[in-house]
Each structure stands twice: as C-alpha cells, then as structure tokens.
Design a protein around this motif. Structure first.
Motif, mmCIF file in Angstrom:
data_model
loop_
_atom_site.group_PDB
_atom_site.id
_atom_site.type_symbol
_atom_site.label_atom_id
_atom_site.label_comp_id
_atom_site.label_asym_id
_atom_site.label_seq_id
_atom_site.Cartn_x
_atom_site.Cartn_y
_atom_site.Cartn_z
ATOM 1 N N GLN A 54 55.243 36.768 39.029
ATOM 2 C CA GLN A 54 54.252 35.371 37.509
ATOM 3 C C GLN A 54 53.863 34.075 38.518
ATOM 4 O O GLN A 54 52.702 33.552 38.450
ATOM 5 C CB GLN A 54 54.753 35.502 36.724
ATOM 6 C CG GLN A 54 54.467 34.367 35.470
ATOM 7 C CD GLN A 54 55.439 34.648 34.707
ATOM 8 O OE1 GLN A 54 56.486 35.022 34.673
ATOM 9 N NE2 GLN A 54 54.444 33.832 33.448
ATOM 10 N N GLU A 89 51.480 34.074 41.315
ATOM 11 C CA GLU A 89 50.010 35.100 40.930
ATOM 12 C C GLU A 89 49.432 33.563 39.553
ATOM 13 O O GLU A 89 48.484 33.171 39.911
ATOM 14 C CB GLU A 89 50.118 35.581 39.769
ATOM 15 C CG GLU A 89 50.691 37.440 39.943
ATOM 16 C CD GLU A 89 50.519 38.319 39.104
ATOM 17 O OE1 GLU A 89 50.541 38.074 37.696
ATOM 18 O OE2 GLU A 89 50.489 39.859 38.968
ATOM 19 N N GLU A 90 50.327 32.714 39.779
ATOM 20 C CA GLU A 90 49.859 32.028 38.532
ATOM 21 C C GLU A 90 49.285 30.335 40.341
ATOM 22 O O GLU A 90 48.308 29.293 40.034
ATOM 23 C CB GLU A 90 51.065 30.573 37.740
ATOM 24 C CG GLU A 90 51.122 31.785 36.912
ATOM 25 C CD GLU A 90 52.703 31.031 36.015
ATOM 26 O OE1 GLU A 90 53.655 30.381 36.521
ATOM 27 O OE2 GLU A 90 52.877 31.551 34.767
ATOM 28 N N ASP A 91 49.698 30.955 41.272
ATOM 29 C CA ASP A 91 49.713 29.758 42.179
ATOM 30 C C ASP A 91 48.089 29.877 43.131
ATOM 31 O O ASP A 91 47.636 29.284 43.011
ATOM 32 C CB ASP A 91 50.304 29.615 43.696
ATOM 33 C CG ASP A 91 51.633 29.439 43.021
ATOM 34 O OD1 ASP A 91 51.518 27.557 42.485
ATOM 35 O OD2 ASP A 91 52.446 29.424 43.884
ATOM 36 N N VAL A 92 48.399 31.626 42.688
ATOM 37 C CA VAL A 92 46.932 31.756 42.792
ATOM 38 C C VAL A 92 45.712 31.767 42.214
ATOM 39 O O VAL A 92 44.385 31.382 42.900
ATOM 40 C CB VAL A 92 46.771 33.540 42.868
ATOM 41 C CG1 VAL A 92 45.312 34.363 43.892
ATOM 42 C CG2 VAL A 92 47.574 33.701 44.587
ATOM 43 N N ASP A 93 46.561 32.337 41.021
ATOM 44 C CA ASP A 93 45.057 31.193 40.184
ATOM 45 C C ASP A 93 44.504 29.618 40.045
ATOM 46 O O ASP A 93 43.190 29.444 39.613
ATOM 47 C CB ASP A 93 45.348 31.331 38.789
ATOM 48 C CG ASP A 93 45.590 33.415 38.386
ATOM 49 O OD1 ASP A 93 45.110 34.034 38.904
ATOM 50 O OD2 ASP A 93 46.120 33.641 37.296
ATOM 51 N N TRP A 94 45.801 28.677 40.626
ATOM 52 C CA TRP A 94 45.422 27.416 40.364
ATOM 53 C C TRP A 94 44.529 27.110 41.514
ATOM 54 O O TRP A 94 43.659 26.662 41.558
ATOM 55 C CB TRP A 94 47.263 26.991 40.502
ATOM 56 C CG TRP A 94 46.462 25.358 40.644
ATOM 57 C CD1 TRP A 94 46.891 24.538 39.371
ATOM 58 C CD2 TRP A 94 46.760 24.513 41.816
ATOM 59 N NE1 TRP A 94 46.091 23.030 40.279
ATOM 60 C CE2 TRP A 94 46.241 22.908 41.948
ATOM 61 C CE3 TRP A 94 46.984 24.787 43.181
ATOM 62 C CZ2 TRP A 94 46.796 22.333 42.791
ATOM 63 C CZ3 TRP A 94 46.603 24.308 44.170
ATOM 64 C CH2 TRP A 94 46.524 22.952 44.059
ATOM 65 N N LEU A 130 42.293 29.202 43.009
ATOM 66 C CA LEU A 130 41.062 29.892 42.851
ATOM 67 C C LEU A 130 40.284 28.928 41.775
ATOM 68 O O LEU A 130 38.862 28.370 41.845
ATOM 69 C CB LEU A 130 41.030 31.302 42.372
ATOM 70 C CG LEU A 130 41.520 32.253 43.662
ATOM 71 C CD1 LEU A 130 41.371 33.615 42.073
ATOM 72 C CD2 LEU A 130 40.387 32.417 44.253
ATOM 73 N N ASN A 131 41.212 28.362 40.747
ATOM 74 C CA ASN A 131 40.556 27.522 39.820
ATOM 75 C C ASN A 131 40.143 26.331 39.927
ATOM 76 O O ASN A 131 40.075 25.581 39.355
ATOM 77 C CB ASN A 131 41.106 27.834 38.677
ATOM 78 C CG ASN A 131 40.725 29.263 37.991
ATOM 79 O OD1 ASN A 131 39.547 30.220 37.964
ATOM 80 N ND2 ASN A 131 41.804 29.456 37.272
#
Length: 116
Positions: free
Chosen positions: A104, A107-112, A114-115
C-alpha cells in the motif's frame, strides 16, 4: 592470409574469447573470495556459539530457505496467484499484513509521484 585474420579466426573473435576468459576468471575469483568469507563467518559463529560448523551450516540453510519460502508465498499472494487465507496459512497473519502495508505504501508513493 587476410590482414586481421589468423587462419579462419578473426582478431575480433579472438578478442571476444579473451574477454570471455577474463570475465570468467573474474567471476571465479569472486566466488573464491565469497567462499572464504562464508567459511570465516561459519567458523566464527561456530566458535562463539560452541556449535559444530556443520550445525551452523544447517541452521543457515534452514533460515535461508524459510526466508525464500516466505518471499515466494508473499509474492504469489500479492500477485493474485493465491488467496489471503492460503498466504496466512503458509507464513502467518503478521507477515501477510506487513506485506499488505508495504504494498500500500509503495502504491501511494507511485500515485504521489505520478500526480506531483
């Protein structure tokens, strides 16, 4: 004889063979160094724990295999190849929950990222 060739073997090919031999020698030297380090560590552990070296090796193998097994089970679980209950059955609830939290966070780091 054509320049750059010895018989039917080109100088480039001879160079590649030499490079391969040097690479193999380097790997062999690394292996010997690693084996010596392992032997030294086993000896030191055996002396410090009053165990025979064979038992130190046995325990190391057991621990290593256990870690590899846990990694495989968690990889299969996180990859959707086995269900959560089967993973818990093999490695325990604590390890499964830790792997879920770690996934998790990634995934949060990747989302951050990318955004951002």
């Amino acid at each position: 004889m054509v320049a750059g060739r010895i018989g039917s073997v080109s100088l480039r090919r001879l160079g590649a063979i030499g490079a391969t031999q040097r690479a193999f020698k380097n790997v062999a030297e690394q292996f010997v160094t690693m084996a010596a380090e392992i032997s030294d560590r086993v000896r030191e552990i055996a002396e410090a724990t009053d165990l025979p070296e064979s038992e130190v090796f046995e325990r190391a193998l057991e621990r290593g295999l256990e870690t590899l097994w846990e990694d495989l089970v968690l990889k299969r679980y996180l990859g959707g190849k086995i269900d959560r209950e089967e993973a818990i059955e093999h490695v325990g609830r604590t390890k499964v929950e830790r792997a879920e939290r770690e996934q998790q966070i990634v995934e949060e780091d990747v989302d951050w990222g990318l955004n951002a």
